[in-house]
Design a protein around this motif. Structure first.
Motif, PDB file in Angstrom:
ATOM      1  N   MET A 194       2.065 -29.262   7.584  1.00 26.32           N
ATOM      2  CA  MET A 194       3.062 -28.463   6.867  1.00 26.32           C
ATOM      3  C   MET A 194       2.408 -27.553   5.831  1.00 26.32           C
ATOM      4  N   LEU A 195       1.415 -28.084   5.103  1.00 24.93           N
ATOM      5  CA  LEU A 195       0.712 -27.248   4.128  1.00 24.93           C
ATOM      6  C   LEU A 195      -0.004 -26.097   4.826  1.00 24.93           C
ATOM      7  N   GLY A 196      -0.552 -26.376   6.008  1.00 24.07           N
ATOM      8  CA  GLY A 196      -1.203 -25.318   6.767  1.00 24.07           C
ATOM      9  C   GLY A 196      -0.233 -24.222   7.159  1.00 24.07           C
ATOM     10  N   TYR A 197       0.979 -24.632   7.577  1.00 22.87           N
ATOM     11  CA  TYR A 197       2.000 -23.634   7.931  1.00 22.87           C
ATOM     12  C   TYR A 197       2.400 -22.807   6.711  1.00 22.87           C
ATOM     13  N   LEU A 198       2.569 -23.471   5.560  1.00 20.89           N
ATOM     14  CA  LEU A 198       2.948 -22.741   4.349  1.00 20.89           C
ATOM     15  C   LEU A 198       1.881 -21.725   3.953  1.00 20.89           C
ATOM     16  N   ALA A 199       0.613 -22.176   3.973  1.00 21.58           N
ATOM     17  CA  ALA A 199      -0.473 -21.256   3.621  1.00 21.58           C
ATOM     18  C   ALA A 199      -0.533 -20.103   4.614  1.00 21.58           C
ATOM     19  N   GLY A 200      -0.344 -20.410   5.901  1.00 22.09           N
ATOM     20  CA  GLY A 200      -0.358 -19.357   6.906  1.00 22.09           C
ATOM     21  C   GLY A 200       0.771 -18.355   6.710  1.00 22.09           C
ATOM     22  N   ALA A 201       1.930 -18.856   6.270  1.00 22.35           N
ATOM     23  CA  ALA A 201       3.062 -17.949   6.035  1.00 22.35           C
ATOM     24  C   ALA A 201       2.766 -16.999   4.883  1.00 22.35           C
ATOM     25  N   VAL A 202       2.134 -17.528   3.834  1.00 22.77           N
ATOM     26  CA  VAL A 202       1.794 -16.652   2.704  1.00 22.77           C
ATOM     27  C   VAL A 202       0.764 -15.606   3.134  1.00 22.77           C
ATOM     28  N   VAL A 203      -0.229 -16.029   3.930  1.00 20.54           N
ATOM     29  CA  VAL A 203      -1.227 -15.068   4.420  1.00 20.54           C
ATOM     30  C   VAL A 203      -0.559 -13.994   5.275  1.00 20.54           C
ATOM     31  N   ASP A 204       0.390 -14.390   6.106  1.00 22.49           N
ATOM     32  CA  ASP A 204       1.099 -13.404   6.936  1.00 22.49           C
ATOM     33  C   ASP A 204       1.841 -12.380   6.074  1.00 22.49           C
ATOM     34  N   MET A 205       2.444 -12.854   4.990  1.00 25.30           N
ATOM     35  CA  MET A 205       3.135 -11.925   4.093  1.00 25.30           C
ATOM     36  C   MET A 205       2.153 -10.962   3.447  1.00 25.30           C
ATOM     37  N   LEU A 206       0.978 -11.483   3.041  1.00 24.26           N
ATOM     38  CA  LEU A 206      -0.033 -10.601   2.450  1.00 24.26           C
ATOM     39  C   LEU A 206      -0.497  -9.556   3.466  1.00 24.26           C
ATOM     40  N   VAL A 207      -0.715 -10.016   4.707  1.00 29.67           N
ATOM     41  CA  VAL A 207      -1.163  -9.101   5.754  1.00 29.67           C
ATOM     42  C   VAL A 207      -0.119  -8.021   6.018  1.00 29.67           C
ATOM     43  N   TYR A 208       1.142  -8.405   5.987  1.00 27.59           N
ATOM     44  CA  TYR A 208       2.227  -7.463   6.299  1.00 27.59           C
ATOM     45  C   TYR A 208       2.291  -6.332   5.286  1.00 27.59           C
ATOM     46  N   TYR A 209       2.009  -6.651   4.023  1.00 23.51           N
ATOM     47  CA  TYR A 209       2.174  -5.640   2.974  1.00 23.51           C
ATOM     48  C   TYR A 209       0.846  -4.988   2.559  1.00 23.51           C
ATOM     49  N   THR A 210      -0.257  -5.297   3.232  1.00 24.76           N
ATOM     50  CA  THR A 210      -1.544  -4.791   2.774  1.00 24.76           C
ATOM     51  C   THR A 210      -1.983  -3.565   3.557  1.00 24.76           C
ATOM     52  N   ASP A 211      -3.053  -2.925   3.054  1.00 18.58           N
ATOM     53  CA  ASP A 211      -3.650  -1.779   3.722  1.00 18.58           C
ATOM     54  C   ASP A 211      -4.344  -2.248   5.005  1.00 18.58           C
ATOM     55  N   PRO A 212      -4.059  -1.657   6.170  1.00 20.70           N
ATOM     56  CA  PRO A 212      -4.679  -2.105   7.425  1.00 20.70           C
ATOM     57  C   PRO A 212      -6.201  -2.061   7.401  1.00 20.70           C
ATOM     58  N   ASP A 213      -6.776  -1.183   6.574  1.00 19.54           N
ATOM     59  CA  ASP A 213      -8.237  -1.081   6.532  1.00 19.54           C
ATOM     60  C   ASP A 213      -8.892  -2.352   6.012  1.00 19.54           C
ATOM     61  N   ARG A 214      -8.153  -3.167   5.301  1.00 20.37           N
ATOM     62  CA  ARG A 214      -8.748  -4.383   4.728  1.00 20.37           C
ATOM     63  C   ARG A 214      -8.617  -5.604   5.644  1.00 20.37           C
ATOM     64  N   LEU A 215      -7.901  -5.455   6.724  1.00 19.08           N
ATOM     65  CA  LEU A 215      -7.639  -6.614   7.571  1.00 19.08           C
ATOM     66  C   LEU A 215      -8.885  -7.093   8.311  1.00 19.08           C
ATOM     67  N   GLN A 216      -9.827  -6.173   8.597  1.00 23.01           N
ATOM     68  CA  GLN A 216     -11.016  -6.558   9.342  1.00 23.01           C
ATOM     69  C   GLN A 216     -11.822  -7.611   8.577  1.00 23.01           C
TER      70      GLN A 216
END
Length: 346
Positions: free
Chosen positions: A164-186
């Motif tokens: 469950m903690l892994g899912y929560l952390a993954g959800a937060v990372v997904d939110m960060l990825v969604y709102y971030t600059d695509p150039d930083r995703l690499q």
């Protein structure tokens, strides 16, 4: 009996030779090829024919090889312990969600700063920031998991909490990825897929200490883990403190997975596949044999994966470790599932 002992000794000898061969070849190969004789002279402390070769061996390639060796060995030993504790053949060191915490910490720094990525030229301060954030993220999840393990003492509950903690952390990372600059995703993608290429001698000291602690601890836990194979109640009847064994194993593996993820990224499949390969080759579940064999196999897998992923110097493109380790891990998982189904039908 002698035949069995000879087989086991021969198998361990073969694994040691494979490991030494992988170490030498990985150091010798790269963008600049170095003769194996020169590599052996440098590693044995003899005078090298070229000062450049000596610098490449000691400062550029040896740290990544030692880091890969330690990470592979420790992850494999941790995986063997997790599969026994949870009585689940698909368990590995990352089921506690510690690696997800490390990735979350790294994602906050990578996606939240103006840097490009720790593997592609971040400055020293930013690089320490990513690593420090990964350690902090893994430590936060680790403290929660260990607190629950100490309070509840049931490894299944700890497993569910970790997932469950892994899912929560993954959800937060997904939110960060969604709102971030695509150039930083690499940069984040590189971190999450595992790499030992940028490990320095300073970072290696931390990895070495944590891996050494887990490996030494596993030696003392081998006999209690053998008792746990027959169930907690039976182990208790033999005088094993089941609660303490659970806590020590979980603590060691959680620290290990957090440190390796922080410095080498999330190297998947090694902790899952290596113990199964060890049991299959040894034809036993005795942890006194399975744990050291898993360590050797895990180290060989990571070093061979690093060679295939780009350490051979044949191409300028370097793949993430997980892209290669999956080729080993996925067939092993299928073998476990299909062989288990065949045994149930027999």
């Amino acid at each position: 009996m002698r035949r069995r002992a000879g087989y086991v000794a021969g198998l361990f000898g073969l694994l040691v030779l494979l490991l030494l061969g992988a170490v030498v070849v990985l150091i010798a190969q790269g963008s600049i090829a170095i003769p194996i004789g020169e590599v052996l002279r440098v590693l044995t402390g003899q005078d090298a024919e070229s000062a450049v070769n000596r610098t490449i061996v000691l400062d550029a390639r040896l740290p990544k090889v030692v880091a890969g060796l330690l990470a592979g060995a420790a992850l494999a030993v941790g995986g063997a312990q997790m599969q026994t504790l949870f009585r689940n053949p698909l368990a590995d060191p990352f089921v506690l969600g510690v690696s997800s915490g490390a990735i979350l910490g790294a994602a906050i720094v990578i996606l939240g700063t103006s840097g490009v990525g720790w593997l592609s030229g971040l400055g020293l301060v930013s690089q320490l920031g990513v690593t420090g954030a990964a350690v902090a993220g893994s430590a936060a999840v680790l403290l929660i998991a260990l607190g629950i393990a100490r309070r509840v003492g049931d490894p299944v509950v700890v497993l569910v909490v970790g997932v469950m903690l892994g899912y929560l952390a993954g959800a937060v990372v997904d939110m960060l990825v969604y709102y971030t600059d695509p150039d930083r995703l690499q940069a984040l993608a590189t971190f999450t897929r595992g790499s030992v290429r940028n490990v320095t001698w300073t970072e290696l000291q931390v990895i070495a200490v944590s891996c050494a602690v887990v490996l030494v601890l596993s030696v003392f836990l081998a006999q209690p883990l053998n008792a746990l194979l027959l169930g907690d109640r039976y182990a208790s009847s033999l005088g094993v403190n089941v609660r303490r064994v659970h806590f020590l194993s979980l603590a060691g593996v959680a620290v290990l997975s957090g440190i390796t993820t922080a410095y080498c990224g999330a190297i998947g499949f090694v902790g899952l596949a290596a113990p199964h390969l060890a049991r299959g080759l040894l034809r036993t579940s005795d942890h006194r044999l399975v744990l050291p064999a898993s360590a050797l196999i895990g180290a060989v897998i990571v070093l061979v994966a690093e060679y295939v992923a780009g350490g051979n110097g044949l191409t300028r493109t370097s793949l993430p470790l997980n892209s290669v380790t999956a080729f080993v891990g996925a067939p092993v998982i299928l073998w476990v599932l299909l062989s288990g189904r065949a045994r149930r039908q027999a």
